[in-house]
Write a protein that holds these residues in place. Structure first.
Motif, mmCIF file in Angstrom:
data_model
loop_
_atom_site.group_PDB
_atom_site.id
_atom_site.type_symbol
_atom_site.label_atom_id
_atom_site.label_comp_id
_atom_site.label_asym_id
_atom_site.label_seq_id
_atom_site.Cartn_x
_atom_site.Cartn_y
_atom_site.Cartn_z
ATOM 1 N N LEU A 35 0.833 -1.201 0.000
ATOM 2 C CA LEU A 35 0.000 0.000 0.000
ATOM 3 C C LEU A 35 0.870 1.254 0.000
ATOM 4 O O LEU A 35 1.881 1.310 0.722
ATOM 5 N N ARG A 69 2.181 4.722 1.238
ATOM 6 C CA ARG A 69 2.117 5.273 2.591
ATOM 7 C C ARG A 69 1.298 6.551 2.626
ATOM 8 O O ARG A 69 0.495 6.768 3.542
ATOM 9 N N ARG A 101 -0.860 9.752 0.253
ATOM 10 C CA ARG A 101 -1.586 10.055 -0.969
ATOM 11 C C ARG A 101 -0.613 10.595 -2.018
ATOM 12 O O ARG A 101 0.212 11.465 -1.737
ATOM 13 N N SER A 124 -7.952 -5.453 -6.200
ATOM 14 C CA SER A 124 -8.560 -4.229 -5.673
ATOM 15 C C SER A 124 -9.489 -4.510 -4.499
ATOM 16 O O SER A 124 -9.609 -3.676 -3.584
ATOM 17 N N VAL A 162 -7.196 -4.798 -1.516
ATOM 18 C CA VAL A 162 -6.587 -3.514 -1.216
ATOM 19 C C VAL A 162 -7.567 -2.654 -0.417
ATOM 20 O O VAL A 162 -7.192 -1.987 0.552
ATOM 21 N N ALA A 163 -8.850 -2.690 -0.829
ATOM 22 C CA ALA A 163 -9.871 -1.925 -0.105
ATOM 23 C C ALA A 163 -9.984 -2.408 1.336
ATOM 24 O O ALA A 163 -10.114 -1.607 2.271
ATOM 25 N N GLN A 178 -6.928 -1.166 3.325
ATOM 26 C CA GLN A 178 -7.021 0.254 3.670
ATOM 27 C C GLN A 178 -7.950 0.476 4.858
ATOM 28 O O GLN A 178 -7.709 1.352 5.700
ATOM 29 N N HIS A 211 -6.276 0.079 8.523
ATOM 30 C CA HIS A 211 -5.400 1.126 9.060
ATOM 31 C C HIS A 211 -4.193 0.536 9.796
ATOM 32 O O HIS A 211 -3.887 0.897 10.935
#
Length: 466
Positions: free
Chosen positions: A110, A112, A114, A292, A295-296, A299, A302
């Motif tokens: 991921l 780190r 944005r 994906s 990945v969601a 995220q 956290h």
């Protein structure tokens, strides 16, 4: 007979005595003085042996403490990228594979922050590992061979001196003798009688060698605990000690999950076992949700950076390959923050989760020590303490070397003279215990005794005391 006559008659007799007779027939010392001299002698030999290793390991260890910052700096060109027209993780993975046809996908890291590029770890068709960076817009913007990272190179020097298995043994031997040096140094430090000045703080009014001795003693005392903890926390990586500990861990049932640190020459702080990865063929993949989807889920957890999303069957950094599920896990160097969650590949339903608290208590202790050793247990504060400890250890070692060079007569080794007379038995028991706890040290003691008893007596320049 006058005193002058006695003196003149004694001179030829003294001249007829060999140097060996003079060096051996020293007056017997009281038990306490003999013990002090013996421990001083061991402290001297330990310091003489470990000095070059202390310099190398302290410098490389201090640099490695800043691995997160170093890695982040190496990736600076792929941070803060435009987010307009951003694509999903599946498009990013497809771009990485397209740039390296035939490569095998092993995990997605991921971003780190944005705007950072996603890192996709691949094993190329020729077996070479590669970290591929893909921008938010789906363009491959760069790649790194993991073994060429600054932190990986420093780790390799720190762990093996670039000498492979022999280097690993040398580092472990040096660490063991440094432990002996610190323990004997603490015994020599203890004041008789106690005086705060020169014991807890140096007497700066002194000059020359007395001042150097105060600085050596006082600094060595204040860093002794930190040095011993740092050395002990590094032993699980060492080939001989770590291998024996891994065996004992299994035999005594101290196992609750795979061991999450490597042992021996392959053990690089934070490195992947790429040889094992390349040796394994790609598994047959059952129907699965796209990258994906996981990945969601990652995220939403956290977790502490870095966070890896690992597909079914992919090799892992530690332990066996991933099972049939997708896995999301934090690989933060602060092992207290490590977590992992598994998801069914076809449905995305959570199938299990674990964290630091789920490890066996022995593994929790070892992982806490590793986090401290790597400077990540308390963040920047841990790094600062680690650097100060390394610099202080270098200073203490160099001060000891300077005092030795000033003290020893020209053309001699300048070792403290061997003690004579009765001595307590507990130091021998302590030596035997250390030999058991530190196997390479135990083996090397036999060599040291051989050198001290045989070779040093064969070379006059070496056996003459300071």
């Amino acid at each position: 007979m006058t005193n002058q006559t006695v003196t003149r008659q004694a001179i030829p007799t003294a001249r007829r005595m060999s140097r060996r007779d003079i060096s051996v027939k020293t007056p017997p010392a009281a038990p306490a003085a003999a013990l002090y001299r013996t421990i001083w002698r061991w402290h001297f030999y330990a310091g003489l042996f470990v000095l070059p290793f202390i310099l190398i390991l302290s410098v490389t260890g201090a640099i490695y403490l800043f691995k997160p910052q170093t890695d982040r700096w190496e990736e600076r060109a792929w941070q803060g990228l435009p987010m307009t027209a951003a694509v999903g993780p599946d498009r990013q993975l497809a771009a990485a594979i397209a740039a390296h046809p035939g490569a095998r996908f092993t995990y997605y890291r991921l971003p780190r922050d944005r705007g950072d590029a996603a890192m996709i770890h691949l094993i190329l068709a020729d077996g070479e590992p590669r970290d591929v960076y893909v921008s938010p817009r789906g363009a491959v913007v760069g790649s790194i061979i993991p073994g060429t990272r600054i932190s990986e190179t420093v780790s390799h020097i720190h762990g093996t001196l670039l000498l492979g298995q022999w280097g690993d043994w040398l580092v472990e031997l040096a660490a063991s003798w440094t432990i002996v040096m610190m323990l004997t140094g603490l015994y020599l430090w203890w004041p008789r009688p106690f005086r705060a000045a020169g014991t807890l703080w140096p007497r700066l009014s002194l000059r020359g060698r007395p001042l150097l001795k105060d600085l050596h003693r006082v600094t060595g005392f204040w860093i002794a605990g930190l040095v011993l903890v740092t050395l002990a926390s590094g032993l699980p990586w060492a080939g001989v000690w770590g291998g024996a500990f891994a065996w004992a861990r299994g035999e005594l049932g101290w196992v609750k999950g795979p061991q999450n640190w490597k042992v021996g020459a392959a053990a690089e702080h934070g490195g992947h076992d790429h040889a094992a990865m390349m040796a394994r063929p790609a598994p047959a993949v059952a129907p699965t949700l796209p990258l994906s989807a996981f990945v969601a889920r990652a995220q939403a957890e956290h977790m502490a950076f870095p966070v890896a999303i690992i597909p079914p069957g992919a090799p892992q950094r530690f332990g066996p390959p991933n099972g049939p599920d997708w896995m999301v896990k934090s690989e933060a160097q602060n092992r207290w923050l490590n977590r992992r969650v598994s998801y069914d590949a076809a449905s995305g339903i959570e199938t299990g989760r674990s964290g630091f608290a789920d490890l066996h208590v022995v593994d929790r202790v070892v992982n806490t020590g590793i986090a401290w050793h790597e400077g990540q247990l308390f963040g920047v504060a841990n790094q600062i303490v680690g650097v100060l400890t390394a610099l202080s250890l270098i200073a203490v070692s160099l001060l000891g070397a300077v005092m030795w060079l000033h003290r020893r007569p020209a053309g001699t080794l300048g070792a403290p003279p061997a003690a004579t007379g009765p001595q307590p038995r507990w130091p021998l028991a302590a030596l035997a215990l250390l030999a058991i706890l530190l196997p390479l040290f135990g083996a090397s003691v036999l060599v040291v005794v051989l050198l001290d008893r045989v070779l040093l007596r064969s070379f006059r320049w070496m056996r003459r005391p300071a």
